[in-house]
Design a protein around this motif. Structure first.
Motif, PDB file in Angstrom:
ATOM      1  N   GLY A  26      -2.432   0.101  -5.630  1.00  0.00           N
ATOM      2  CA  GLY A  26      -1.985  -1.045  -4.852  1.00  0.00           C
ATOM      3  C   GLY A  26      -3.106  -1.692  -4.069  1.00  0.00           C
ATOM      4  N   TYR A  27      -4.350  -1.510  -4.560  1.00  0.00           N
ATOM      5  CA  TYR A  27      -5.538  -1.932  -3.818  1.00  0.00           C
ATOM      6  C   TYR A  27      -6.387  -2.752  -4.761  1.00  0.00           C
ATOM      7  N   THR A  28      -6.410  -4.080  -4.554  1.00  0.00           N
ATOM      8  CA  THR A  28      -7.110  -4.946  -5.507  1.00  0.00           C
ATOM      9  C   THR A  28      -8.072  -5.903  -4.819  1.00  0.00           C
ATOM     10  N   TYR A  29      -8.640  -5.517  -3.692  1.00  0.00           N
ATOM     11  CA  TYR A  29      -9.565  -6.392  -2.988  1.00  0.00           C
ATOM     12  C   TYR A  29     -10.912  -6.446  -3.703  1.00  0.00           C
ATOM     13  N   SER A  30     -11.482  -7.634  -3.799  1.00  0.00           N
ATOM     14  CA  SER A  30     -12.797  -7.766  -4.406  1.00  0.00           C
ATOM     15  C   SER A  30     -13.888  -7.399  -3.412  1.00  0.00           C
ATOM     16  N   SER A  31     -13.609  -7.518  -2.143  1.00  0.00           N
ATOM     17  CA  SER A  31     -14.534  -7.142  -1.082  1.00  0.00           C
ATOM     18  C   SER A  31     -13.872  -6.055  -0.253  1.00  0.00           C
ATOM     19  N   MET A  92     -10.835  19.248   7.111  1.00  0.00           N
ATOM     20  CA  MET A  92      -9.950  18.444   6.281  1.00  0.00           C
ATOM     21  C   MET A  92     -10.694  17.141   6.009  1.00  0.00           C
ATOM     22  N   TYR A  93     -10.759  16.760   4.755  1.00  0.00           N
ATOM     23  CA  TYR A  93     -11.476  15.552   4.361  1.00  0.00           C
ATOM     24  C   TYR A  93     -10.483  14.461   3.985  1.00  0.00           C
ATOM     25  N   TYR A  94     -10.740  13.268   4.521  1.00  0.00           N
ATOM     26  CA  TYR A  94      -9.870  12.127   4.294  1.00  0.00           C
ATOM     27  C   TYR A  94     -10.664  10.977   3.684  1.00  0.00           C
ATOM     28  N   CYS A  95     -10.033  10.235   2.784  1.00  0.00           N
ATOM     29  CA  CYS A  95     -10.639   8.981   2.375  1.00  0.00           C
ATOM     30  C   CYS A  95      -9.877   7.846   3.043  1.00  0.00           C
ATOM     31  N   ALA A  96     -10.545   6.739   3.217  1.00  0.00           N
ATOM     32  CA  ALA A  96      -9.974   5.599   3.904  1.00  0.00           C
ATOM     33  C   ALA A  96     -10.554   4.320   3.327  1.00  0.00           C
ATOM     34  N   ALA A  97      -9.850   3.213   3.545  1.00  0.00           N
ATOM     35  CA  ALA A  97     -10.288   1.947   2.964  1.00  0.00           C
ATOM     36  C   ALA A  97      -9.802   0.774   3.779  1.00  0.00           C
ATOM     37  N   ARG A  98     -10.473  -0.342   3.625  1.00  0.00           N
ATOM     38  CA  ARG A  98     -10.023  -1.610   4.215  1.00  0.00           C
ATOM     39  C   ARG A  98     -10.560  -2.764   3.385  1.00  0.00           C
ATOM     40  N   LYS A  99      -9.979  -3.910   3.600  1.00  0.00           N
ATOM     41  CA  LYS A  99     -10.455  -5.144   2.996  1.00  0.00           C
ATOM     42  C   LYS A  99     -11.688  -5.604   3.750  1.00  0.00           C
ATOM     43  N   GLY A 100     -12.670  -6.120   3.016  1.00  0.00           N
ATOM     44  CA  GLY A 100     -13.869  -6.637   3.656  1.00  0.00           C
ATOM     45  C   GLY A 100     -14.978  -5.601   3.704  1.00  0.00           C
TER      46      GLY A 100
END
Length: 124
Positions: A26-31, A92-100
């Motif tokens: 559900g993650y389709t950001y180009s940046s 505990m290791y987490y991944c994270a993301a954001r637009k930009g």
């Protein structure tokens, strides 16, 4: 709806290696900016590595030269290759993301989406 699912954690002896994976849906950001963070018991969460959509990477000094962040866009997957593991890498290791991709650094925890985490335990 964006989902991040981590896997690949486990128990290893000091000096061993693990590769963590984070599949994004559900993650389709180009940046974008994506990163790995960790939290040990009784300690604050800390940044480990970050990668932006331009391929720029950033690492905490404590893991530089041992950990490598990478991505496979075709699989929508972020990786963290961890070599020469030490007991102090236990967390505990987490991944994270954001637009930009602006200010995409390992220490920047202002990301919108977080996974549930995967446990890494390193024994001496």
């Amino acid at each position: 709806r964006v989902q991040l699912v981590e896997s690949g954690g486990g128990s290893v002896q000091s000096g061993g290696s693990l590769r963590l994976s984070c599949v994004a849906s559900g993650y389709t950001y180009s940046s974008y900016c994506m990163g790995w963070f960790r939290q040990a018991p009784g300690k604050e969460r800390e940044g480990v590595a970050a990668l932006d959509s331009d391929g720029n990477t950033s690492y905490a000094d404590s893991v530089k030269g041992r950990f490598t962040i990478s991505q496979d866009n075709a699989k929508n997957t972020l990786y963290l290759q961890m070599n020469s593991l030490k007991p102090e890498d236990t967390a505990m290791y987490y991944c994270a993301a954001r637009k930009g991709a602006q200010f995409c650094r390992y220490y920047n925890q202002y990301l919108n989406y977080w996974g549930q985490g995967t446990q890494v335990t390193v024994s001496s």
